[in-house]
Motif scaffolding. Structure first.
Motif, PDB file in Angstrom:
ATOM      1  N   THR A 272       0.821  -1.212   0.000  1.00 54.80           N
ATOM      2  CA  THR A 272       0.000   0.000   0.000  1.00 54.80           C
ATOM      3  C   THR A 272       0.859   1.269   0.000  1.00 54.80           C
ATOM      4  N   LYS A 273       2.121   1.140   0.475  1.00 56.41           N
ATOM      5  CA  LYS A 273       3.019   2.287   0.478  1.00 56.41           C
ATOM      6  C   LYS A 273       3.912   2.300  -0.761  1.00 56.41           C
ATOM      7  N   ASP A 274       3.723   1.326  -1.621  1.00 56.83           N
ATOM      8  CA  ASP A 274       4.525   1.173  -2.842  1.00 56.83           C
ATOM      9  C   ASP A 274       3.593   0.649  -3.932  1.00 56.83           C
ATOM     10  N   ALA A 275       2.560   1.425  -4.184  1.00 54.06           N
ATOM     11  CA  ALA A 275       1.449   0.927  -5.009  1.00 54.06           C
ATOM     12  C   ALA A 275       1.717   0.953  -6.514  1.00 54.06           C
ATOM     13  N   LYS A 276       2.709   1.683  -6.965  1.00 51.62           N
ATOM     14  CA  LYS A 276       2.967   1.787  -8.392  1.00 51.62           C
ATOM     15  C   LYS A 276       3.424   0.450  -8.950  1.00 51.62           C
ATOM     16  N   ALA A 277       2.799   0.020 -10.030  1.00 53.63           N
ATOM     17  CA  ALA A 277       3.133  -1.282 -10.617  1.00 53.63           C
ATOM     18  C   ALA A 277       4.537  -1.283 -11.216  1.00 53.63           C
ATOM     19  N   LEU A 278       5.176  -2.451 -11.190  1.00 55.30           N
ATOM     20  CA  LEU A 278       6.469  -2.626 -11.826  1.00 55.30           C
ATOM     21  C   LEU A 278       6.320  -2.531 -13.346  1.00 55.30           C
ATOM     22  N   THR A 279       7.391  -2.156 -14.014  1.00 57.04           N
ATOM     23  CA  THR A 279       7.420  -2.166 -15.474  1.00 57.04           C
ATOM     24  C   THR A 279       8.631  -2.979 -15.933  1.00 57.04           C
ATOM     25  N   GLU A 280       8.565  -3.521 -17.136  1.00 51.92           N
ATOM     26  CA  GLU A 280       9.694  -4.257 -17.698  1.00 51.92           C
ATOM     27  C   GLU A 280      10.932  -3.370 -17.767  1.00 51.92           C
ATOM     28  N   LYS A 281      10.740  -2.137 -18.195  1.00 53.67           N
ATOM     29  CA  LYS A 281      11.859  -1.212 -18.334  1.00 53.67           C
ATOM     30  C   LYS A 281      12.528  -0.973 -16.999  1.00 53.67           C
ATOM     31  N   GLU A 282      11.723  -0.894 -15.953  1.00 48.95           N
ATOM     32  CA  GLU A 282      12.246  -0.641 -14.619  1.00 48.95           C
ATOM     33  C   GLU A 282      13.097  -1.800 -14.113  1.00 48.95           C
ATOM     34  N   VAL A 283      12.582  -3.009 -14.233  1.00 48.73           N
ATOM     35  CA  VAL A 283      13.272  -4.181 -13.688  1.00 48.73           C
ATOM     36  C   VAL A 283      14.433  -4.617 -14.574  1.00 48.73           C
ATOM     37  N   PHE A 284      14.236  -4.553 -15.878  1.00 49.71           N
ATOM     38  CA  PHE A 284      15.254  -5.042 -16.807  1.00 49.71           C
ATOM     39  C   PHE A 284      15.812  -3.908 -17.648  1.00 49.71           C
ATOM     40  N   SER A 285      16.201  -2.839 -16.967  1.00 47.29           N
ATOM     41  CA  SER A 285      16.719  -1.660 -17.651  1.00 47.29           C
ATOM     42  C   SER A 285      18.110  -1.907 -18.232  1.00 47.29           C
ATOM     43  N   GLN A 286      18.832  -2.878 -17.672  1.00 43.16           N
ATOM     44  CA  GLN A 286      20.175  -3.188 -18.153  1.00 43.16           C
ATOM     45  C   GLN A 286      20.136  -4.421 -19.060  1.00 43.16           C
ATOM     46  N   SER A 287      20.638  -4.264 -20.258  1.00 46.54           N
ATOM     47  CA  SER A 287      20.669  -5.392 -21.193  1.00 46.54           C
ATOM     48  C   SER A 287      21.834  -6.325 -20.904  1.00 46.54           C
ATOM     49  N   GLU A 288      22.804  -5.838 -20.130  1.00 47.37           N
ATOM     50  CA  GLU A 288      23.949  -6.649 -19.741  1.00 47.37           C
ATOM     51  C   GLU A 288      24.257  -6.450 -18.264  1.00 47.37           C
ATOM     52  N   LEU A 289      24.623  -7.544 -17.603  1.00 49.38           N
ATOM     53  CA  LEU A 289      25.023  -7.504 -16.198  1.00 49.38           C
ATOM     54  C   LEU A 289      26.440  -8.045 -16.106  1.00 49.38           C
ATOM     55  N   ALA A 290      27.336  -7.272 -15.520  1.00 47.82           N
ATOM     56  CA  ALA A 290      28.737  -7.666 -15.466  1.00 47.82           C
ATOM     57  C   ALA A 290      28.984  -8.697 -14.368  1.00 47.82           C
ATOM     58  N   VAL A 291      29.596  -9.817 -14.745  1.00 49.28           N
ATOM     59  CA  VAL A 291      30.023 -10.832 -13.786  1.00 49.28           C
ATOM     60  C   VAL A 291      31.481 -10.561 -13.408  1.00 49.28           C
ATOM     61  N   SER A 292      32.280 -10.220 -14.395  1.00 53.22           N
ATOM     62  CA  SER A 292      33.683  -9.848 -14.224  1.00 53.22           C
ATOM     63  C   SER A 292      34.060  -8.930 -15.384  1.00 53.22           C
ATOM     64  N   LYS A 293      35.327  -8.576 -15.479  1.00 54.62           N
ATOM     65  CA  LYS A 293      35.749  -7.707 -16.573  1.00 54.62           C
ATOM     66  C   LYS A 293      35.523  -8.361 -17.934  1.00 54.62           C
ATOM     67  N   LYS A 294      35.652  -9.681 -17.983  1.00 53.45           N
ATOM     68  CA  LYS A 294      35.536 -10.387 -19.252  1.00 53.45           C
ATOM     69  C   LYS A 294      34.193 -11.071 -19.472  1.00 53.45           C
ATOM     70  N   LEU A 295      33.491 -11.357 -18.380  1.00 50.65           N
ATOM     71  CA  LEU A 295      32.253 -12.138 -18.486  1.00 50.65           C
ATOM     72  C   LEU A 295      31.019 -11.290 -18.172  1.00 50.65           C
ATOM     73  N   LYS A 296      30.010 -11.405 -19.034  1.00 48.95           N
ATOM     74  CA  LYS A 296      28.766 -10.662 -18.838  1.00 48.95           C
ATOM     75  C   LYS A 296      27.565 -11.584 -19.040  1.00 48.95           C
ATOM     76  N   LEU A 297      26.467 -11.211 -18.414  1.00 41.98           N
ATOM     77  CA  LEU A 297      25.192 -11.885 -18.643  1.00 41.98           C
ATOM     78  C   LEU A 297      24.357 -10.975 -19.525  1.00 41.98           C
TER      79      LEU A 297
END
Length: 236
Positions: free
Chosen positions: A64-89
């Motif tokens: 009730t204190k965080d009523a705004k719905a999630l959006t895809e853009k909000e949660v998955f705003s990053q197309s890549e997530l760094a695991v290390s300098k050489k490895l990414k998801l």
């Protein structure tokens, strides 16, 4: 912001995943249940560990204190997530469902998320840049922190008989019957589910750093941290 810097410290709690799951046994009733629902070659985690919500997320204890719905853009705003300098998801598929039953399976699990008034399930599928790993992050929007904590606790035994439905992509997918590991995290009224495996379905060796992969995959949780900032204006 201070709260974003805190992400690293809080996410470090996930480093206990590999150590903790090493001591977990199998749970035959759930295994049989999963086979009955999805078939003998279903993609389900072999191990799971769960964590309660840090005090940092107390401002998000009630939806009730965080009523705004999630959006895809909000949660998955990053197309890549760094695991290390050489490895990414790399994000290869994403989906946001208003009907949580579309993102989950298992009768008991579906009952629990229904009781918890789950209104959204956001799923993102990732492939590692070296072509070896696959990961999925699922974020559930529940009514309150109590429900989130209870769901994570129940998944410690329930996960083999109810889990997130895997997204699929031509670039990555969880191999049926393959080995994978999972973790659940209560984050205020949200629950984050991390799922990691190798694309060939093999068990990890000392060369496979599932801890770093887990921490990277939890980068999607930054959306939840930002919501704490939106409510408190600070790290709280």
């Amino acid at each position: 912001m201070v709260i974003i810097a805190t992400v690293v410290a809080v996410l470090a709690g996930g480093t206990g995943l590999v150590v903790a799951i090493a001591n977990l046994g199998t749970y035959a009733p759930e295994r049989q249940s999963s086979a009955a629902v999805l078939g003998p070659d279903a993609a389900v985690p072999q191990v799971f560990h769960g964590w309660g919500s840090p005090k940092l997320f107390d401002p998000l204890a009630e939806r009730t204190k965080d009523a705004k719905a999630l959006t895809e853009k909000e949660v998955f705003s990053q197309s890549e997530l760094a695991v290390s300098k050489k490895l990414k998801l790399k994000l290869v598929a994403k989906q946001l469902d208003a009907d949580c039953s579309a993102a989950l399976w298992g009768g008991t699990l579906l009952e629990r998320v229904s009781d918890a008034a789950c209104t959204q399930a956001a799923r993102g599928l990732y492939a590692s840049s070296d072509g070896r790993y696959v990961g999925q992050y699922t974020l559930l929007n529940l009514k309150d922190g109590k429900s989130a904590a209870e769901l994570v606790e129940s998944l410690k035994t329930l996960y083999r008989g109810g889990w997130a439905r895997p997204l699929t992509s031509t670039k990555a997918s969880f191999p049926g019957g393959g080995y994978s590991e999972a973790g659940g995290y209560a984050l205020g009224h949200y629950v984050g589910l991390v799922w990691i495996g190798k694309l060939d379905g093999a068990e990890p060796t000392t060369k496979d750093d599932f801890v770093s992969l887990t921490l990277a995959l939890r980068g999607a949780e930054k959306a939840v941290y930002r919501r704490v900032v939106a409510i408190t204006g600070s790290a709280g």
